[in-house]
Write a protein that holds these residues in place. Structure first.
Motif, short mmCIF file in Angstrom:
data_model
loop_
_atom_site.label_atom_id
_atom_site.label_comp_id
_atom_site.label_asym_id
_atom_site.label_seq_id
_atom_site.Cartn_x
_atom_site.Cartn_y
_atom_site.Cartn_z
N SER A 121 16.69 -5.23 64.39
CA SER A 121 16.81 -6.65 64.74
C SER A 121 16.70 -7.44 63.45
CB SER A 121 15.70 -7.06 65.72
OG SER A 121 15.84 -6.38 66.95
N TYR A 122 17.62 -8.37 63.25
CA TYR A 122 17.66 -9.19 62.04
C TYR A 122 17.21 -10.61 62.39
CZ TYR A 122 20.54 -5.22 60.65
OH TYR A 122 21.00 -3.96 60.40
N TYR A 123 16.25 -11.12 61.63
CA TYR A 123 15.65 -12.42 61.94
C TYR A 123 15.88 -13.41 60.80
CZ TYR A 123 13.39 -9.72 65.67
OH TYR A 123 13.15 -8.93 66.77
N GLU A 124 14.92 -14.29 60.58
CA GLU A 124 15.11 -15.42 59.66
C GLU A 124 15.45 -14.97 58.24
OE1 GLU A 124 11.18 -16.59 61.80
OE2 GLU A 124 12.37 -14.77 61.63
N ILE A 125 16.31 -15.74 57.60
CA ILE A 125 16.49 -15.65 56.16
C ILE A 125 15.57 -16.71 55.54
CG2 ILE A 125 18.10 -16.09 54.26
CD1 ILE A 125 20.30 -14.84 55.98
N ILE A 126 14.76 -16.28 54.60
CA ILE A 126 13.70 -17.13 54.05
C ILE A 126 14.10 -17.63 52.66
CG2 ILE A 126 11.26 -17.17 53.37
CD1 ILE A 126 10.75 -14.96 55.40
N LEU A 146 21.79 -10.56 47.63
CA LEU A 146 21.07 -10.13 48.83
C LEU A 146 20.04 -11.18 49.22
CD1 LEU A 146 20.42 -6.33 48.11
CD2 LEU A 146 21.99 -7.30 49.81
N PRO A 147 19.88 -11.44 50.51
CA PRO A 147 18.92 -12.46 50.94
C PRO A 147 17.51 -11.92 51.09
CG PRO A 147 20.02 -11.55 52.85
CD PRO A 147 20.63 -10.87 51.66
N VAL A 148 16.55 -12.81 51.10
CA VAL A 148 15.20 -12.48 51.58
C VAL A 148 15.22 -12.68 53.09
CG1 VAL A 148 12.78 -13.18 51.59
CG2 VAL A 148 14.04 -13.10 49.43
N GLN A 149 14.99 -11.62 53.82
CA GLN A 149 15.18 -11.69 55.28
C GLN A 149 14.15 -10.85 56.01
OE1 GLN A 149 19.10 -10.56 56.64
NE2 GLN A 149 18.81 -11.48 58.64
N ILE A 150 13.81 -11.29 57.22
CA ILE A 150 12.93 -10.52 58.11
C ILE A 150 13.80 -9.57 58.93
CG2 ILE A 150 11.31 -10.62 60.04
CD1 ILE A 150 10.61 -13.49 59.04
N SER A 152 13.44 -5.84 61.50
CA SER A 152 12.50 -4.97 62.21
C SER A 152 13.22 -3.81 62.88
CB SER A 152 11.75 -5.77 63.28
OG SER A 152 10.96 -4.91 64.09
N THR A 153 12.61 -2.62 62.78
CA THR A 153 12.97 -1.49 63.63
C THR A 153 11.73 -1.08 64.44
OG1 THR A 153 12.54 0.03 61.80
CG2 THR A 153 14.83 -0.60 62.20
N GLY A 154 10.83 -2.02 64.61
CA GLY A 154 9.57 -1.80 65.32
C GLY A 154 8.49 -2.76 64.86
N LEU A 155 8.51 -3.09 63.57
CA LEU A 155 7.57 -4.05 62.98
C LEU A 155 8.35 -5.01 62.08
CD1 LEU A 155 4.67 -1.63 61.92
CD2 LEU A 155 4.73 -3.09 63.94
N ARG A 156 7.99 -6.29 62.14
CA ARG A 156 8.67 -7.30 61.34
C ARG A 156 8.14 -7.28 59.90
NH1 ARG A 156 10.66 -12.11 63.88
NH2 ARG A 156 9.49 -13.36 62.38
N ASP A 157 9.06 -7.14 58.95
CA ASP A 157 8.72 -7.21 57.53
C ASP A 157 9.66 -8.17 56.83
OD1 ASP A 157 6.50 -5.55 56.52
OD2 ASP A 157 7.60 -3.88 57.42
N ILE A 158 9.21 -8.72 55.71
CA ILE A 158 10.04 -9.57 54.87
C ILE A 158 10.60 -8.71 53.74
CG2 ILE A 158 10.09 -11.57 53.34
CD1 ILE A 158 7.66 -12.66 54.93
N PHE A 159 11.92 -8.62 53.66
CA PHE A 159 12.57 -7.77 52.66
C PHE A 159 12.99 -8.61 51.46
CE2 PHE A 159 12.45 -5.39 56.45
CZ PHE A 159 12.20 -4.09 56.01
N VAL A 160 12.54 -8.16 50.29
CA VAL A 160 12.69 -8.95 49.06
C VAL A 160 13.43 -8.12 48.01
CG1 VAL A 160 11.49 -10.30 47.31
CG2 VAL A 160 10.47 -10.06 49.60
N PRO A 161 14.68 -8.46 47.70
CA PRO A 161 15.47 -7.68 46.72
C PRO A 161 15.16 -8.10 45.28
CG PRO A 161 16.82 -9.43 47.66
CD PRO A 161 15.48 -9.55 48.32
N ILE A 162 14.82 -7.11 44.46
CA ILE A 162 14.43 -7.34 43.07
C ILE A 162 15.48 -6.71 42.14
CG2 ILE A 162 12.63 -6.94 41.34
CD1 ILE A 162 11.79 -8.82 43.63
N ARG A 163 15.73 -7.34 40.99
CA ARG A 163 16.83 -6.94 40.11
C ARG A 163 16.71 -5.50 39.60
NH1 ARG A 163 20.72 -10.11 38.27
NH2 ARG A 163 20.60 -12.37 38.64
N ASN A 164 15.52 -5.10 39.12
CA ASN A 164 15.41 -3.77 38.51
C ASN A 164 14.00 -3.23 38.62
OD1 ASN A 164 13.89 -4.81 36.21
ND2 ASN A 164 15.83 -5.61 35.43
#
Length: 289
Positions: A121-126, A146-150, A152-164
């Motif tokens: 499940s794809y939720y808010e883009i932060i 890539l966005p910062v986005q919530i 979930s495949t069972g638990l909601r997490d905030i995914f944060v893409p970092i350059r390197n």
């Protein structure tokens, strides 16, 4: 009252690696307060309590030292490895009743464990600025495409893409801000990652969950299941019917871990998510409550 608690490291890439979890078998007689107290005594990020179920082969509840969570990937790996090693089950397919639903688990012949997670499940883009501030980095140190986005495949997490990798490993979070933002968005925490890896994997990541008393975790099954879906959604994984992914974690904590994810797709949709790995260093301890 004294009881036996098993301890082991899930998703271990080496003897010193993985994410430690506690496991209590035949836990039906324990109260919620008992389980919370035991999890606090063991002191790991999660302890799994295995019980009888009328809906599945087993009921499993997961407690951090602070509170109960709906699902925990590495503690599921630990629970079913323990059940297998202690002779309760043999290699094969099983089901577990959790607060995130009834999920299937497979014990492989080599005693690695693969567990089902929910379809993504794809939720808010932060706003990236809000997240960058809490990590003491700039927006320029994040991946632009890539966005910062919530997710979930069972638990909601905030995914944060970092350059390197260098930036990822140098991040020193403001844990108070991470806690407040995690609470604000009703998430477990941050899963910060880069596509630059050490071992030829698909991603290298760190997981922060201070809201739940876990400043950083060395291997997180639920987060990496969702990360794989996020990467698929944004075209960072080649679209195929059956997709196998590996993720590195824990290296910043000197606890090398490898999480294996298998995605099954239909058209452009992900219809099945499996996450797994191996467990090492099983031992027993006695706890008095």
């Amino acid at each position: 009252m004294k009881l036996k608690v098993y301890t082991l490291n899930s998703f271990a890439k080496s003897i010193e690696g993985g994410n430690p979890a506690g496991v209590v078998l035949s836990a039906d007689y324990l109260t919620d307060e008992d389980m919370k107290k035991i999890a606090g005594i063991i002191g790991f990020s999660e302890t799994a309590f295995v019980m009888k179920s009328e809906l599945a082969d087993f009921k499993v509840r997961f407690f951090t030292p602070n509170e109960e969570v709906d699902l925990c990937g590495h503690a599921t790996i630990a629970a079913f490895y323990t059940l297998s090693s202690q002779g309760y089950i043999k290699p094969g397919k099983y089901s577990q009743e959790t607060k995130a639903g009834i999920l299937n688990v497979e014990v492989m012949e080599d005693l690695s464990i693969m567990m089902d997670q929910n379809a993504p499940s794809y939720y808010e883009i932060i706003d990236k600025e809000e997240i960058a501030d809490s990590l003491n980095i700039t927006i320029d140190e994040m991946l632009e495409d890539l966005p910062v986005q919530i997710v979930s495949t069972g638990l909601r997490d905030i995914f944060v893409p970092i350059r390197n990798l260098d930036i990822l490993n140098s991040i020193k979070p403001d844990f108070e801000k991470v806690t407040n933002i995690s609470s604000k968005y009703n998430t477990i925490g941050y899963h910060i990652f880069t596509l630059e890896t050490l071992k030829g994997s698909n991603a290298h990541c760190r997981n922060l969950a201070p809201l739940y008393g876990i400043p950083e975790e060395s291997a997180t099954g639920t987060s990496n299941g969702a990360l794989s879906c996020y990467l698929y959604k944004y075209g960072k994984i080649k679209p195929e019917h059956d997709i196998n992914i590996s993720v590195e974690q824990g290296y910043s904590m000197k606890k090398p871990s490898e999480i294996i994810i298998a995605l099954t797709t239909q058209g452009k949709e992900i219809i099945e998510v499996k996450v797994g790995g191996k467990a090492l260093n099983l031992s027993e301890t006695e706890v008095e409550i």
